[in-house]
Design a protein around this motif. Structure first.
Motif, PDB file in Angstrom:
ATOM      1  N   ILE A 177       0.839  -1.205   0.000  1.00 43.43           N
ATOM      2  CA  ILE A 177       0.000   0.000   0.000  1.00 43.43           C
ATOM      3  C   ILE A 177       0.870   1.249   0.000  1.00 43.43           C
ATOM      4  N   LEU A 178       1.949   1.208   0.800  1.00 41.44           N
ATOM      5  CA  LEU A 178       2.844   2.355   0.895  1.00 41.44           C
ATOM      6  C   LEU A 178       3.583   2.612  -0.415  1.00 41.44           C
ATOM      7  N   VAL A 179       3.850   1.563  -1.175  1.00 44.20           N
ATOM      8  CA  VAL A 179       4.472   1.734  -2.491  1.00 44.20           C
ATOM      9  C   VAL A 179       3.614   2.656  -3.357  1.00 44.20           C
ATOM     10  N   LYS A 180       2.304   2.471  -3.297  1.00 44.72           N
ATOM     11  CA  LYS A 180       1.385   3.283  -4.102  1.00 44.72           C
ATOM     12  C   LYS A 180       1.233   4.698  -3.549  1.00 44.72           C
ATOM     13  N   GLN A 181       1.455   4.849  -2.229  1.00 40.78           N
ATOM     14  CA  GLN A 181       1.273   6.169  -1.620  1.00 40.78           C
ATOM     15  C   GLN A 181       2.455   7.100  -1.868  1.00 40.78           C
ATOM     16  N   PHE A 182       3.649   6.526  -1.995  1.00 39.40           N
ATOM     17  CA  PHE A 182       4.825   7.345  -2.278  1.00 39.40           C
ATOM     18  C   PHE A 182       4.944   7.582  -3.781  1.00 39.40           C
ATOM     19  N   LYS A 183       5.183   8.824  -4.147  1.00 35.81           N
ATOM     20  CA  LYS A 183       5.343   9.185  -5.555  1.00 35.81           C
ATOM     21  C   LYS A 183       6.802   9.108  -6.003  1.00 35.81           C
ATOM     22  N   GLN A 184       7.734   9.209  -5.063  1.00 34.75           N
ATOM     23  CA  GLN A 184       9.150   9.183  -5.409  1.00 34.75           C
ATOM     24  C   GLN A 184       9.566   7.777  -5.852  1.00 34.75           C
ATOM     25  N   LYS A 185      10.230   7.696  -7.006  1.00 38.58           N
ATOM     26  CA  LYS A 185      10.628   6.409  -7.574  1.00 38.58           C
ATOM     27  C   LYS A 185      11.608   5.671  -6.670  1.00 38.58           C
ATOM     28  N   ASN A 186      12.542   6.409  -6.037  1.00 42.87           N
ATOM     29  CA  ASN A 186      13.522   5.755  -5.170  1.00 42.87           C
ATOM     30  C   ASN A 186      12.849   5.094  -3.975  1.00 42.87           C
ATOM     31  N   TYR A 187      11.881   5.795  -3.382  1.00 41.93           N
ATOM     32  CA  TYR A 187      11.149   5.219  -2.259  1.00 41.93           C
ATOM     33  C   TYR A 187      10.358   3.984  -2.700  1.00 41.93           C
ATOM     34  N   GLN A 188       9.743   4.074  -3.857  1.00 43.39           N
ATOM     35  CA  GLN A 188       8.983   2.936  -4.366  1.00 43.39           C
ATOM     36  C   GLN A 188       9.880   1.710  -4.555  1.00 43.39           C
ATOM     37  N   ARG A 189      11.072   1.954  -5.098  1.00 45.69           N
ATOM     38  CA  ARG A 189      11.998   0.848  -5.336  1.00 45.69           C
ATOM     39  C   ARG A 189      12.432   0.212  -4.016  1.00 45.69           C
ATOM     40  N   ILE A 190      12.704   1.045  -3.017  1.00 45.73           N
ATOM     41  CA  ILE A 190      13.106   0.524  -1.709  1.00 45.73           C
ATOM     42  C   ILE A 190      11.998  -0.340  -1.111  1.00 45.73           C
ATOM     43  N   LEU A 191      10.761   0.168  -1.157  1.00 49.51           N
ATOM     44  CA  LEU A 191       9.632  -0.574  -0.561  1.00 49.51           C
ATOM     45  C   LEU A 191       9.315  -1.838  -1.344  1.00 49.51           C
ATOM     46  N   LYS A 192       9.458  -1.789  -2.665  1.00 45.99           N
ATOM     47  CA  LYS A 192       9.238  -3.002  -3.469  1.00 45.99           C
ATOM     48  C   LYS A 192      10.280  -4.064  -3.117  1.00 45.99           C
ATOM     49  N   SER A 193      11.511  -3.634  -2.872  1.00 46.18           N
ATOM     50  CA  SER A 193      12.557  -4.575  -2.472  1.00 46.18           C
ATOM     51  C   SER A 193      12.232  -5.199  -1.117  1.00 46.18           C
ATOM     52  N   ILE A 194      11.673  -4.393  -0.217  1.00 49.65           N
ATOM     53  CA  ILE A 194      11.290  -4.921   1.094  1.00 49.65           C
ATOM     54  C   ILE A 194      10.166  -5.935   0.955  1.00 49.65           C
ATOM     55  N   VAL A 195       9.185  -5.622   0.106  1.00 50.31           N
ATOM     56  CA  VAL A 195       8.081  -6.563  -0.138  1.00 50.31           C
ATOM     57  C   VAL A 195       8.623  -7.880  -0.660  1.00 50.31           C
ATOM     58  N   TYR A 196       9.568  -7.794  -1.588  1.00 50.43           N
ATOM     59  CA  TYR A 196      10.170  -9.009  -2.155  1.00 50.43           C
ATOM     60  C   TYR A 196      10.889  -9.810  -1.075  1.00 50.43           C
ATOM     61  N   ASP A 197      11.705  -9.142  -0.274  1.00 51.94           N
ATOM     62  CA  ASP A 197      12.466  -9.837   0.769  1.00 51.94           C
ATOM     63  C   ASP A 197      11.538 -10.482   1.795  1.00 51.94           C
ATOM     64  N   LEU A 198      10.436  -9.797   2.112  1.00 50.54           N
ATOM     65  CA  LEU A 198       9.468 -10.388   3.046  1.00 50.54           C
ATOM     66  C   LEU A 198       8.829 -11.640   2.447  1.00 50.54           C
ATOM     67  N   SER A 199       8.580 -11.603   1.133  1.00 47.16           N
ATOM     68  CA  SER A 199       7.914 -12.734   0.491  1.00 47.16           C
ATOM     69  C   SER A 199       8.794 -13.973   0.417  1.00 47.16           C
ATOM     70  N   VAL A 200      10.125 -13.784   0.478  1.00 51.66           N
ATOM     71  CA  VAL A 200      11.028 -14.936   0.409  1.00 51.66           C
ATOM     72  C   VAL A 200      11.522 -15.350   1.792  1.00 51.66           C
ATOM     73  N   GLY A 201      10.929 -14.779   2.845  1.00 50.16           N
ATOM     74  CA  GLY A 201      11.178 -15.280   4.185  1.00 50.16           C
ATOM     75  C   GLY A 201      12.075 -14.451   5.081  1.00 50.16           C
ATOM     76  N   LEU A 202      12.547 -13.299   4.609  1.00 49.85           N
ATOM     77  CA  LEU A 202      13.377 -12.459   5.472  1.00 49.85           C
ATOM     78  C   LEU A 202      12.510 -11.716   6.474  1.00 49.85           C
ATOM     79  N   SER A 203      13.097 -11.392   7.608  1.00 52.15           N
ATOM     80  CA  SER A 203      12.379 -10.585   8.594  1.00 52.15           C
ATOM     81  C   SER A 203      12.353  -9.132   8.128  1.00 52.15           C
TER      82      SER A 203
END
Length: 215
Positions: A65-91
């Protein structure tokens, strides 16, 4: 395997997975964004995340949800990376730590502690208060510095004007006097006025370059 798991968790049907040298170059560990969250954006991130978690939304979905709320591309990329890491089992703390300097170390350490105690929303609320106080202090310091900075700029402007337009009018008067009779401070003022008249353009360009480099 990680990409397959991530795509499946997103509801996709995976037929083929392949890469190339350009993708490897663009998304290698050395190319990850070193963009740091600004304090006001970090406060928004923490506040929203805490709200979503209290509402019963999962951590991964909250980040989406936060990925969609932030307009800055760098922030979006950071949050997308976090979503990915969470999906593969990282804390969450491990996912944040992988984003180089994006998040302050104190926040990552507090999140790591919260994962052990199961009180992530409460810790996020504490962090929101902490960073809000920091931002308030920073704004107060900036406000306190505005007046002396303005006075300093005006003083520099007035002094430069005097050296360029007022002092030269007295040069002819001083030229009729014996140079040895002039006080050293007068000689210095005359020299400084002459120097500024000859090099004011270069000095102005140099100041602008220094300001740009500092910024």
């Amino acid at each position: 395997a990680e990409v397959y798991s991530f795509l499946k968790s997103e509801g996709n049907i995976v037929y083929e997975i392949k890469t190339d040298k350009w993708i490897n170059f663009a998304y290698s560990p050395h190319s990850s964004s070193a963009e740091r969250f600004k304090t006001k954006d970090l406060i928004f991130f923490i506040t929203q995340l805490s709200t979503y978690l209290k509402a019963g939304i999962s951590l991964s979905d909250s980040c989406k949800i936060l990925v969609k709320q932030f307009k800055q591309k760098n922030y979006q990329r950071i949050l997308k990376s976090i979503v990915y890491d969470l999906s593969v089992g990282l804390s969450f703390s491990e996912a944040m730590l992988k984003q180089e300097k994006a998040f302050p170390s104190i926040l990552i350490n507090m999140v790591k502690t919260a994962e052990m105690t199961g009180e992530l929303p409460e810790v996020l609320d504490d962090m929101e208060e902490y960073f809000t106080e920091i931002e308030s202090t920073r704004k107060a310091m900036v406000t306190a510095m505005i007046y002396p900075v303005i006075i300093f700029i005006i003083a520099i402007g007035v002094g430069t004007f005097i050296m360029l337009y007022v002092v030269p009018k007295f040069v002819d008067i001083y030229n009729t006097m014996d140079n040895s009779e002039l006080p050293w401070i007068t000689k210095f003022v005359l020299w400084l006025s002459d120097f500024l008249q000859n090099y004011i353009i270069f000095i102005g360009v140099g100041v602008i370059v220094l300001i740009l480099l500092f910024m």
